[in-house]
Design a protein around this motif. Structure first.
Motif, PDB file in Angstrom:
ATOM      1  N   ILE A  52      -8.983   9.724   6.035  1.00 19.44           N
ATOM      2  CA  ILE A  52     -10.022  10.656   5.728  1.00 19.44           C
ATOM      3  C   ILE A  52      -9.583  11.467   4.706  1.00 19.44           C
ATOM      4  O   ILE A  52      -8.561  12.167   4.061  1.00 19.44           O
ATOM      5  CB  ILE A  52      -9.734  12.201   6.493  1.00 19.44           C
ATOM      6  CG1 ILE A  52     -10.314  11.343   7.994  1.00 19.44           C
ATOM      7  CG2 ILE A  52     -10.709  13.769   6.588  1.00 19.44           C
ATOM      8  CD1 ILE A  52      -9.896  12.788   9.068  1.00 19.44           C
ATOM      9  N   MET A  53     -10.859  11.394   3.402  1.00 21.45           N
ATOM     10  CA  MET A  53      -9.797  12.038   1.854  1.00 21.45           C
ATOM     11  C   MET A  53     -11.270  12.853   0.985  1.00 21.45           C
ATOM     12  O   MET A  53     -12.170  12.246   1.037  1.00 21.45           O
ATOM     13  CB  MET A  53     -10.124  11.120   1.061  1.00 21.45           C
ATOM     14  CG  MET A  53      -9.537  11.784   0.118  1.00 21.45           C
ATOM     15  SD  MET A  53      -8.265   9.950  -1.004  1.00 21.45           S
ATOM     16  CE  MET A  53      -8.490   8.126  -0.987  1.00 21.45           C
ATOM     17  N   GLY A  54     -11.204  13.925   0.849  1.00 15.58           N
ATOM     18  CA  GLY A  54     -11.736  15.327   0.486  1.00 15.58           C
ATOM     19  C   GLY A  54     -11.673  16.313   0.140  1.00 15.58           C
ATOM     20  O   GLY A  54     -10.836  16.397   0.983  1.00 15.58           O
ATOM     21  N   LEU A  55     -13.015  16.678   0.928  1.00 12.34           N
ATOM     22  CA  LEU A  55     -12.491  18.892   1.080  1.00 12.34           C
ATOM     23  C   LEU A  55     -12.830  18.345   2.731  1.00 12.34           C
ATOM     24  O   LEU A  55     -12.235  17.920   2.808  1.00 12.34           O
ATOM     25  CB  LEU A  55     -14.156  19.429   0.642  1.00 12.34           C
ATOM     26  CG  LEU A  55     -14.274  19.686  -1.257  1.00 12.34           C
ATOM     27  CD1 LEU A  55     -14.230  17.843  -1.818  1.00 12.34           C
ATOM     28  CD2 LEU A  55     -15.237  20.117  -1.613  1.00 12.34           C
ATOM     29  N   VAL A  76      -4.421  23.014  -3.298  1.00  9.73           N
ATOM     30  CA  VAL A  76      -3.698  22.905  -2.647  1.00  9.73           C
ATOM     31  C   VAL A  76      -4.539  21.565  -1.999  1.00  9.73           C
ATOM     32  O   VAL A  76      -5.351  21.133  -1.495  1.00  9.73           O
ATOM     33  CB  VAL A  76      -3.953  23.698  -1.623  1.00  9.73           C
ATOM     34  CG1 VAL A  76      -2.636  22.874  -1.205  1.00  9.73           C
ATOM     35  CG2 VAL A  76      -2.502  24.673  -1.620  1.00  9.73           C
ATOM     36  N   ALA A  77      -3.577  19.951  -1.812  1.00 11.11           N
ATOM     37  CA  ALA A  77      -3.870  18.985  -1.829  1.00 11.11           C
ATOM     38  C   ALA A  77      -3.309  18.731  -0.594  1.00 11.11           C
ATOM     39  O   ALA A  77      -1.233  18.547  -0.493  1.00 11.11           O
ATOM     40  CB  ALA A  77      -3.909  17.807  -2.654  1.00 11.11           C
ATOM     41  N   LEU A  78      -3.644  18.160   0.540  1.00 16.73           N
ATOM     42  CA  LEU A  78      -2.512  17.885   1.748  1.00 16.73           C
ATOM     43  C   LEU A  78      -2.068  16.242   1.491  1.00 16.73           C
ATOM     44  O   LEU A  78      -3.212  15.717   1.665  1.00 16.73           O
ATOM     45  CB  LEU A  78      -2.613  18.264   3.051  1.00 16.73           C
ATOM     46  CG  LEU A  78      -3.165  19.618   3.170  1.00 16.73           C
ATOM     47  CD1 LEU A  78      -3.688  20.071   4.879  1.00 16.73           C
ATOM     48  CD2 LEU A  78      -1.880  20.524   2.903  1.00 16.73           C
ATOM     49  N   CYS A  79      -1.294  15.769   1.145  1.00 16.57           N
ATOM     50  CA  CYS A  79      -0.595  14.323   0.971  1.00 16.57           C
ATOM     51  C   CYS A  79       0.807  13.783   2.670  1.00 16.57           C
ATOM     52  O   CYS A  79       1.808  13.672   1.496  1.00 16.57           O
ATOM     53  CB  CYS A  79      -0.961  13.821   0.321  1.00 16.57           C
ATOM     54  SG  CYS A  79      -1.530  14.046  -1.062  1.00 16.57           S
ATOM     55  N   ALA A  80       0.867  14.418   3.829  1.00 14.84           N
ATOM     56  CA  ALA A  80       1.419  14.224   4.574  1.00 14.84           C
ATOM     57  C   ALA A  80       1.695  14.198   5.398  1.00 14.84           C
ATOM     58  O   ALA A  80       1.977  14.097   7.051  1.00 14.84           O
ATOM     59  CB  ALA A  80       1.955  15.798   4.780  1.00 14.84           C
ATOM     60  N   ALA A  81       0.880  12.940   5.073  1.00 19.68           N
ATOM     61  CA  ALA A  81       0.322  11.269   6.476  1.00 19.68           C
ATOM     62  C   ALA A  81       0.533  12.221   7.874  1.00 19.68           C
ATOM     63  O   ALA A  81      -0.649  13.305   7.985  1.00 19.68           O
ATOM     64  CB  ALA A  81       1.617  10.248   6.235  1.00 19.68           C
ATOM     65  N   GLY A  82       1.396  11.550   9.033  1.00 26.37           N
ATOM     66  CA  GLY A  82       0.993  11.781  10.084  1.00 26.37           C
ATOM     67  C   GLY A  82       0.849  13.140  10.317  1.00 26.37           C
ATOM     68  O   GLY A  82       0.708  14.349  11.290  1.00 26.37           O
ATOM     69  N   ASN A 123      -6.120  14.283   2.823  1.00 32.45           N
ATOM     70  CA  ASN A 123      -5.749  12.768   2.202  1.00 32.45           C
ATOM     71  C   ASN A 123      -5.383  12.693   3.274  1.00 32.45           C
ATOM     72  O   ASN A 123      -3.490  12.995   3.353  1.00 32.45           O
ATOM     73  CB  ASN A 123      -5.223  12.610   0.902  1.00 32.45           C
ATOM     74  CG  ASN A 123      -4.629  11.413   0.628  1.00 32.45           C
ATOM     75  OD1 ASN A 123      -5.040  10.101   1.574  1.00 32.45           O
ATOM     76  ND2 ASN A 123      -3.864  10.885   0.674  1.00 32.45           N
ATOM     77  N   CYS A 124      -5.382  11.974   4.064  1.00 26.69           N
ATOM     78  CA  CYS A 124      -4.803  11.468   5.767  1.00 26.69           C
ATOM     79  C   CYS A 124      -5.679  10.387   6.480  1.00 26.69           C
ATOM     80  O   CYS A 124      -6.657   9.872   5.874  1.00 26.69           O
ATOM     81  CB  CYS A 124      -4.771  12.896   6.632  1.00 26.69           C
ATOM     82  SG  CYS A 124      -5.729  14.142   7.144  1.00 26.69           S
ATOM     83  N   GLY A 125      -5.073   9.815   7.863  1.00 29.69           N
ATOM     84  CA  GLY A 125      -6.088   9.317   8.202  1.00 29.69           C
ATOM     85  C   GLY A 125      -5.584   7.613   7.688  1.00 29.69           C
ATOM     86  O   GLY A 125      -6.346   7.208   8.508  1.00 29.69           O
ATOM     87  N   TRP A 126      -4.926   7.339   7.062  1.00 31.87           N
ATOM     88  CA  TRP A 126      -4.695   5.636   6.755  1.00 31.87           C
ATOM     89  C   TRP A 126      -4.123   4.669   7.389  1.00 31.87           C
ATOM     90  O   TRP A 126      -3.922   3.492   7.327  1.00 31.87           O
ATOM     91  CB  TRP A 126      -4.243   5.609   4.805  1.00 31.87           C
ATOM     92  CG  TRP A 126      -4.867   6.863   3.883  1.00 31.87           C
ATOM     93  CD1 TRP A 126      -4.326   7.770   3.482  1.00 31.87           C
ATOM     94  CD2 TRP A 126      -5.557   5.659   2.737  1.00 31.87           C
ATOM     95  NE1 TRP A 126      -5.256   8.047   2.811  1.00 31.87           N
ATOM     96  CE2 TRP A 126      -5.910   7.061   2.654  1.00 31.87           C
ATOM     97  CE3 TRP A 126      -6.187   5.072   2.837  1.00 31.87           C
ATOM     98  CZ2 TRP A 126      -6.874   6.998   1.197  1.00 31.87           C
ATOM     99  CZ3 TRP A 126      -7.361   4.451   2.136  1.00 31.87           C
ATOM    100  CH2 TRP A 126      -7.295   5.516   1.550  1.00 31.87           C
TER     101      TRP A 126
END
Length: 406
Positions: A339-342, A223-229, A351-354
């Motif tokens: 933040i991008m990784g395990l 599962v990969a999280l790409c949900a921004a805030g 994948n967040c914190g952009w």
């Protein structure tokens, strides 16, 4: 080749399937990062049993609420590495996706208004050049040559003493980018599932085994999280916390104007940035609202300050009319880097914190995050941005680059 089960609807760019019971990879978040990651998993890693779950409609979050600026002139090696990787992908993205994205390399000016601004800017130019990034220092006369409508008079409150300039930077059409990735991913067999909110996770012996959604449980190998805030809220449902703050960020556009603004102009001191969209409206923004939350309303005093700052730099726009405003939600980490990784949960990837830099990184995120998921280890470009840096102290402090939203 288009997927054989794609319905023959000329007005539909991607399939609209029902969710299956299980997938090899489930990506949470159907914005630019989620769609790009799914595309790269299928196209470059051969992993096509993938679902992208979006609680609303595809690209209806930050992807639809940004101001489309693309650049790679960041100070630190780690940041410039991943953003330059993304910029190189931007330069060939339209051909790769076979879809127009209106990528316009019109350049970006970052103005300097004080001696300290000048010192910091020259330092960044030199750092960029050491990393092979196109960067120039311009004096006020050269600034006026690149963008004649900027007020370079020495008599103003914040005189322009010079600027950094990245010629390869520019803008792209954000919704076209999302549609191009969505179509390409769907053609490769990825399921794009809208109106499917993730409400929880199934974790067994420290490993994620599936997601619970508004449309039922879906088993998942990864599962990969790409949900921004909203990634921090999802992480709490998985049993751990992330060092993120979510803030509203406002932007606005003017009425349509004739082409008059040839580049992108940013100013940290005056605290505004201004570009002109393909259709003709001025696109303007500034910094994030000071409070945290998930509301997309914003505050009027921010808009007032943006207009005042824009007119300071561009008196030519004094009679332009404001057309509309909007707000998105930006996720900010303690060092203003992603933040991008395990994650602490096996098989769950972050994948967040952009913050305000997510759109410009879209192709690079897709490439690097897909590599991370496929190989269960970070790509060299995102290795510096793992969650562990907040305990080891190996921070990548880009607060200077994020002082004004972009």
């Amino acid at each position: 080749m288009r997927s054989p089960d794609l319905p023959d609807h000329p007005d539909r760019l991607w399939r609209d399937p029902e969710p299956r019971r299980s997938y090899d990879v489930v990506i949470v978040g159907g914005g630019g990062h989620g769609l790009a990651t799914a595309y790269h998993l299928a196209r470059h890693h051969g992993i096509t049993n993938v679902a992208v779950l979006e609680k609303g409609w595809l690209a209806g979050g930050n992807m639809a609420r940004n101001t489309c600026i693309i650049r790679s002139n960041y100070l630190w090696d780690e940041s410039s590495g991943i953003y330059e990787h993304a910029l190189k992908l931007w330069e060939g993205l339209e051909e790769e996706l076979g879809y127009p994205i209106l990528f316009s390399q019109r350049g970006v000016l970052n103005l300097a208004h004080s001696l300290q601004d000048v010192r910091d800017s020259v330092r960044r130019v030199n750092a960029n050049r050491l990393n092979g990034i196109d960067a120039e220092w311009l004096d006020p006369a050269q600034v006026a040559e690149v963008c004649p409508i900027v007020n370079t008079s020495p008599e103003v409150r914040y005189p322009v003493l010079g600027a950094t300039y990245q010629p390869r930077a520019g803008i792209a059409k954000h919704d076209y980018v999302a549609w191009g990735y969505a179509r390409a991913a769907s053609d490769l067999g990825v399921d794009l599932i809208q109106n499917c909110e993730v409400t929880g996770f199934d974790v067994s012996d420290g490993k994620v085994t599936g997601v619970r959604t508004s449309r039922g449980r879906i088993a998942a190998g990864r599962v990969a999280l790409c949900a921004a805030g909203h990634t921090s809220a999802l992480a709490e449902r998985a049993g751990f916390r992330l060092p993120l703050q979510s803030h509203p960020l406002q932007a606005l556009v003017s009425e349509l104007l004739e082409p008059v603004h040839p580049t992108v102009v940013m100013s940290n001191a005056v605290h505004v940035y201004v570009s002109q969209a393909h259709k003709g409206e001025l696109v303007m923004g500034a910094g994030v609202d000071g409070y945290t939350g998930y509301g997309r309303r914003g505050a009027f005093h921010i808009i007032e300050r943006q207009m005042s700052a824009a007119l300071e730099l561009f008196p030519i726009f004094a009679r332009a009319h404001l057309l509309r405003t909007w707000a998105g939600i930006v996720d900010v980490s303690p060092d203003a880097s992603p933040i991008m990784g395990l994650s602490p949960v096996d098989g769950l990837y972050l994948n967040c914190g952009w913050g305000t830099g997510g759109f410009k990184a879209t192709p690079g995120v897709g490439s690097c995050f897909a590599h991370t998921i496929a190989n269960d280890r970070p790509h060299p470009y995102n290795a510096p941005f793992t969650l562990e840096r907040f305990t080891t102290g190996a921070l990548v402090d880009e607060h200077g680059a994020a002082a004004v939203a972009h």
